[in-house]
Design a protein around this motif. Structure first.
Motif, PDB file in Angstrom:
ATOM      1  N   GLY A   1       0.813  -1.207   0.000  1.00 49.03           N
ATOM      2  CA  GLY A   1       0.000   0.000   0.000  1.00 49.03           C
ATOM      3  C   GLY A   1       0.848   1.259   0.000  1.00 49.03           C
ATOM      4  N   GLU A   2       0.249   2.354  -0.456  1.00 51.75           N
ATOM      5  CA  GLU A   2       0.945   3.636  -0.521  1.00 51.75           C
ATOM      6  C   GLU A   2       0.091   4.701   0.149  1.00 51.75           C
ATOM      7  OE1 GLU A   2       3.447   5.734  -3.966  1.00 51.75           O
ATOM      8  OE2 GLU A   2       1.289   5.803  -4.291  1.00 51.75           O
ATOM      9  N   LEU A   3       0.733   5.536   0.951  1.00 51.92           N
ATOM     10  CA  LEU A   3       0.065   6.649   1.615  1.00 51.92           C
ATOM     11  C   LEU A   3       0.636   7.953   1.071  1.00 51.92           C
ATOM     12  CD1 LEU A   3       0.210   5.375   5.305  1.00 51.92           C
ATOM     13  CD2 LEU A   3      -1.670   5.131   3.689  1.00 51.92           C
ATOM     14  N   LEU A   4      -0.237   8.850   0.651  1.00 52.10           N
ATOM     15  CA  LEU A   4       0.173  10.162   0.152  1.00 52.10           C
ATOM     16  C   LEU A   4      -0.092  11.205   1.238  1.00 52.10           C
ATOM     17  CD1 LEU A   4      -1.224  10.018  -3.483  1.00 52.10           C
ATOM     18  CD2 LEU A   4       1.079   9.498  -2.687  1.00 52.10           C
ATOM     19  N   LEU A   5       0.964  11.926   1.612  1.00 54.75           N
ATOM     20  CA  LEU A   5       0.872  12.885   2.717  1.00 54.75           C
ATOM     21  C   LEU A   5       1.312  14.261   2.238  1.00 54.75           C
ATOM     22  CD1 LEU A   5       2.581  10.734   5.493  1.00 54.75           C
ATOM     23  CD2 LEU A   5       0.141  10.904   4.998  1.00 54.75           C
TER      24      LEU A   5
ATOM     25  N   GLY B   1      11.760   5.651   8.606  1.00 58.24           N
ATOM     26  CA  GLY B   1      10.603   4.907   9.070  1.00 58.24           C
ATOM     27  C   GLY B   1       9.482   5.832   9.495  1.00 58.24           C
ATOM     28  N   ALA B   2       8.271   5.317   9.470  1.00 54.75           N
ATOM     29  CA  ALA B   2       7.102   6.085   9.878  1.00 54.75           C
ATOM     30  C   ALA B   2       6.111   5.148  10.553  1.00 54.75           C
ATOM     31  CB  ALA B   2       6.451   6.764   8.670  1.00 54.75           C
ATOM     32  N   VAL B   3       5.249   5.723  11.361  1.00 53.39           N
ATOM     33  CA  VAL B   3       4.195   4.985  12.038  1.00 53.39           C
ATOM     34  C   VAL B   3       2.866   5.586  11.600  1.00 53.39           C
ATOM     35  CG1 VAL B   3       3.199   4.302  14.236  1.00 53.39           C
ATOM     36  CG2 VAL B   3       5.674   4.483  14.005  1.00 53.39           C
ATOM     37  N   CYS B   4       1.957   4.728  11.099  1.00 47.33           N
ATOM     38  CA  CYS B   4       0.687   5.203  10.557  1.00 47.33           C
ATOM     39  C   CYS B   4      -0.466   4.624  11.361  1.00 47.33           C
ATOM     40  CB  CYS B   4       0.553   4.786   9.089  1.00 47.33           C
ATOM     41  SG  CYS B   4       1.908   5.381   8.037  1.00 47.33           S
ATOM     42  N   GLU B   5      -1.517   5.417  11.443  1.00 52.04           N
ATOM     43  CA  GLU B   5      -2.751   4.993  12.100  1.00 52.04           C
ATOM     44  C   GLU B   5      -3.922   5.345  11.212  1.00 52.04           C
ATOM     45  OE1 GLU B   5      -3.012   6.746  15.924  1.00 52.04           O
ATOM     46  OE2 GLU B   5      -1.366   5.577  16.794  1.00 52.04           O
ATOM     47  N   ALA B   6      -4.963   4.519  11.265  1.00 48.38           N
ATOM     48  CA  ALA B   6      -6.161   4.737  10.462  1.00 48.38           C
ATOM     49  C   ALA B   6      -7.358   4.906  11.368  1.00 48.38           C
ATOM     50  CB  ALA B   6      -6.384   3.561   9.507  1.00 48.38           C
ATOM     51  N   ASP B   7      -8.294   5.787  10.963  1.00 50.86           N
ATOM     52  CA  ASP B   7      -9.494   6.005  11.769  1.00 50.86           C
ATOM     53  C   ASP B   7     -10.344   4.744  11.862  1.00 50.86           C
ATOM     54  OD1 ASP B   7      -8.706   8.592  12.106  1.00 50.86           O
ATOM     55  OD2 ASP B   7      -9.932   9.390  10.464  1.00 50.86           O
TER      56      ASP B   7
ATOM     57  N   ASN C   1       3.744  -0.022  10.535  1.00 51.91           N
ATOM     58  CA  ASN C   1       4.983   0.637  10.132  1.00 51.91           C
ATOM     59  C   ASN C   1       4.980   0.931   8.633  1.00 51.91           C
ATOM     60  OD1 ASN C   1       6.022   0.447  12.757  1.00 51.91           O
ATOM     61  ND2 ASN C   1       6.804  -1.608  12.372  1.00 51.91           N
ATOM     62  N   ALA C   2       5.678   1.999   8.273  1.00 49.30           N
ATOM     63  CA  ALA C   2       5.811   2.392   6.868  1.00 49.30           C
ATOM     64  C   ALA C   2       7.208   2.955   6.655  1.00 49.30           C
ATOM     65  CB  ALA C   2       4.741   3.409   6.491  1.00 49.30           C
ATOM     66  N   THR C   3       7.548   3.169   5.401  1.00 52.08           N
ATOM     67  CA  THR C   3       8.856   3.698   5.027  1.00 52.08           C
ATOM     68  C   THR C   3       8.680   4.776   3.972  1.00 52.08           C
ATOM     69  OG1 THR C   3       9.888   1.540   5.417  1.00 52.08           O
ATOM     70  CG2 THR C   3      11.148   3.120   4.124  1.00 52.08           C
TER      71      THR C   3
ATOM     72  N   SER D   1       2.336  29.444   1.487  1.00 50.37           N
ATOM     73  CA  SER D   1       3.073  28.392   2.188  1.00 50.37           C
ATOM     74  C   SER D   1       3.217  27.204   1.239  1.00 50.37           C
ATOM     75  CB  SER D   1       2.334  27.968   3.459  1.00 50.37           C
ATOM     76  OG  SER D   1       2.990  26.883   4.063  1.00 50.37           O
ATOM     77  N   THR D   2       4.438  26.919   0.800  1.00 53.53           N
ATOM     78  CA  THR D   2       4.681  25.874  -0.189  1.00 53.53           C
ATOM     79  C   THR D   2       4.423  24.501   0.413  1.00 53.53           C
ATOM     80  OG1 THR D   2       6.347  27.265  -1.187  1.00 53.53           O
ATOM     81  CG2 THR D   2       6.381  24.936  -1.797  1.00 53.53           C
ATOM     82  N   ARG D   3       3.680  23.648  -0.317  1.00 52.04           N
ATOM     83  CA  ARG D   3       3.388  22.291   0.132  1.00 52.04           C
ATOM     84  C   ARG D   3       3.924  21.302  -0.896  1.00 52.04           C
ATOM     85  NH1 ARG D   3      -0.550  21.802   4.328  1.00 52.04           N
ATOM     86  NH2 ARG D   3      -0.684  23.836   5.309  1.00 52.04           N
ATOM     87  N   ARG D   4       4.417  20.205  -0.421  1.00 47.71           N
ATOM     88  CA  ARG D   4       4.839  19.110  -1.286  1.00 47.71           C
ATOM     89  C   ARG D   4       4.226  17.814  -0.791  1.00 47.71           C
ATOM     90  NH1 ARG D   4      11.242  19.833  -2.887  1.00 47.71           N
ATOM     91  NH2 ARG D   4      11.066  21.927  -3.774  1.00 47.71           N
ATOM     92  N   TRP D   5       4.252  16.808  -1.672  1.00 46.41           N
ATOM     93  CA  TRP D   5       3.682  15.492  -1.325  1.00 46.41           C
ATOM     94  C   TRP D   5       4.814  14.523  -1.085  1.00 46.41           C
ATOM     95  CZ3 TRP D   5      -1.457  14.276  -0.803  1.00 46.41           C
ATOM     96  CH2 TRP D   5      -2.367  15.247  -1.204  1.00 46.41           C
ATOM     97  N   ILE D   6       4.670  13.717  -0.063  1.00 48.25           N
ATOM     98  CA  ILE D   6       5.561  12.581   0.124  1.00 48.25           C
ATOM     99  C   ILE D   6       4.690  11.331   0.113  1.00 48.25           C
ATOM    100  CG2 ILE D   6       7.121  13.931   1.576  1.00 48.25           C
ATOM    101  CD1 ILE D   6       6.171  12.149   3.922  1.00 48.25           C
ATOM    102  N   SER D   7       5.274  10.244  -0.302  1.00 45.08           N
ATOM    103  CA  SER D   7       4.553   8.971  -0.306  1.00 45.08           C
ATOM    104  C   SER D   7       5.297   7.973   0.561  1.00 45.08           C
ATOM    105  CB  SER D   7       4.422   8.434  -1.728  1.00 45.08           C
ATOM    106  OG  SER D   7       5.687   8.310  -2.335  1.00 45.08           O
ATOM    107  N   CYS D   8       4.548   7.280   1.390  1.00 46.53           N
ATOM    108  CA  CYS D   8       5.119   6.263   2.269  1.00 46.53           C
ATOM    109  C   CYS D   8       4.619   4.896   1.845  1.00 46.53           C
ATOM    110  CB  CYS D   8       4.708   6.517   3.726  1.00 46.53           C
ATOM    111  SG  CYS D   8       5.294   8.095   4.380  1.00 46.53           S
ATOM    112  N   ALA D   9       5.515   3.988   1.680  1.00 47.76           N
ATOM    113  CA  ALA D   9       5.147   2.600   1.330  1.00 47.76           C
ATOM    114  C   ALA D   9       5.038   1.793   2.615  1.00 47.76           C
ATOM    115  CB  ALA D   9       6.168   1.976   0.410  1.00 47.76           C
ATOM    116  N   ARG D  10       3.941   1.046   2.739  1.00 43.15           N
ATOM    117  CA  ARG D  10       3.749   0.224   3.928  1.00 43.15           C
ATOM    118  C   ARG D  10       4.716  -0.941   3.898  1.00 43.15           C
ATOM    119  NH1 ARG D  10      -1.919  -2.599   5.918  1.00 43.15           N
ATOM    120  NH2 ARG D  10      -1.074  -3.642   7.750  1.00 43.15           N
ATOM    121  N   THR D  11       5.295  -1.242   5.051  1.00 45.79           N
ATOM    122  CA  THR D  11       6.242  -2.360   5.150  1.00 45.79           C
ATOM    123  C   THR D  11       5.620  -3.511   5.889  1.00 45.79           C
ATOM    124  OG1 THR D  11       7.170  -1.381   7.149  1.00 45.79           O
ATOM    125  CG2 THR D  11       8.227  -0.847   5.064  1.00 45.79           C
TER     126      THR D  11
END
Length: 291
Positions: free
Chosen positions: A227-231, A246-252, A260-262, A281-291
């Protein structure tokens, strides 16, 4: 009071005095040098890495739809069945023509070849006999020439019968009918729409009874992949991020549970819509792949 009792009293007085001199006892913490941890918190959305549109290759009436949204499919699973009566008729016609060739036309051609070869042999014997009689002047020259012409005609008929029998005995005619049958079966197979990849059904746009046409999208699949998360993040936080973190994700949907994600990609472009809303205010997108 003896000497031992006096010594114990002196020690107690000394301890009391030291305690009074040191003051009250308070909790203490040991100071240790460690790296400073900064957390970046953002809210994003889940996206599928790859989507596959499943369409029809032929026109037909939908007889059956075997999947719903959320179903998991594997390569080769039947998704939709179409009715194709014209393709079935074409296949049956090609099959009947091939069977007729093998069961009737080929034996008939071989029988005609044997008959033509027998007639040729008879004509050659008759020509030989008349040639002998002609040399003895027992028959006319015209009868001898007629016998020779009959041999020529019988030889041509035998050659034609031989060619016909060869074409029906594993020759061009049979090969043509076999290819026609294979083509009809391949066309008919297109009436069975199968999954080409493993994935999950995201969208269905067809129901039994619908008439579909070539190129029409019937289903949409999410290819089986991490899975991929766009932030969306502010530019001020980009310096704290790098690919591989590394990242930690939670879902409602599952409160209290995390996975965990990367971080695997940081987009170099700016989202204009969020830039307008953020007032410069400049915004960019990052994508995290679930591990």
């Amino acid at each position: 009071m003896d000497l031992a009792g006096g010594a114990l009293l002196g020690v107690l007085l000394l301890a009391f005095g030291v305690a009074r001199w040191r003051g009250p006892v308070v909790p203490a913490y040991e100071v240790v040098s460690r790296p400073l941890v900064q957390n970046v918190v953002a809210t994003g959305r889940v996206a599928a890495l790859s989507r596959v549109a499943v369409g029809a290759e032929i026109s037909g009436l939908v007889l059956e739809r075997r999947v719903m949204e959320g179903d998991t499919v594997a390569p080769g699973d039947v998704l939709v069945l179409l009715r194709a009566a014209d393709l079935e008729a074409r296949r049956d016609q090609a099959r009947a023509a091939l069977e007729a060739l093998r069961q009737a036309d080929r034996p008939d051609a071989q029988a005609r070849l044997r008959q033509a070869e027998a007639e040729l042999a008879q004509a050659e014997r008759e020509a030989t006999r008349r040639r002998g009689l002609g040399q003895q002047q027992l028959v006319s020259r015209e009868m001898v020439e007629q016998a020779q012409q009959a041999v020529v005609a019988a030889r041509a008929a035998a050659e034609q019968a031989r060619v016909n029998a060869a074409s029906l005995s594993g020759g061009a005619r049979e090969a043509q009918l076999v290819e026609q049958l294979r083509a009809a079966e391949a066309e008919l197979e297109r009436a069975v729409i199968r999954a080409t990849v493993a994935g999950t059904v995201l969208l269905r746009q067809v129901e039994p009874g619908d008439v579909v046409t070539p190129g029409q999208v019937l289903l949409e699949l999410a290819r089986e992949a991490p899975g991929e998360l766009l932030l969306p993040l502010d530019e001020k936080n980009l310096s704290r991020l790098q690919v591989g973190q590394g990242a930690v994700c939670e879902a409602d949907a599952w409160p209290g549970r995390s996975f965990n994600a990367t971080v695997h990609h940081i987009a170099p472009s700016v989202d204009p819509a969020r830039w307008m809303c953020a007032c410069a205010s400049t915004r960019r997108w990052i994508s995290c792949a679930r591990t």
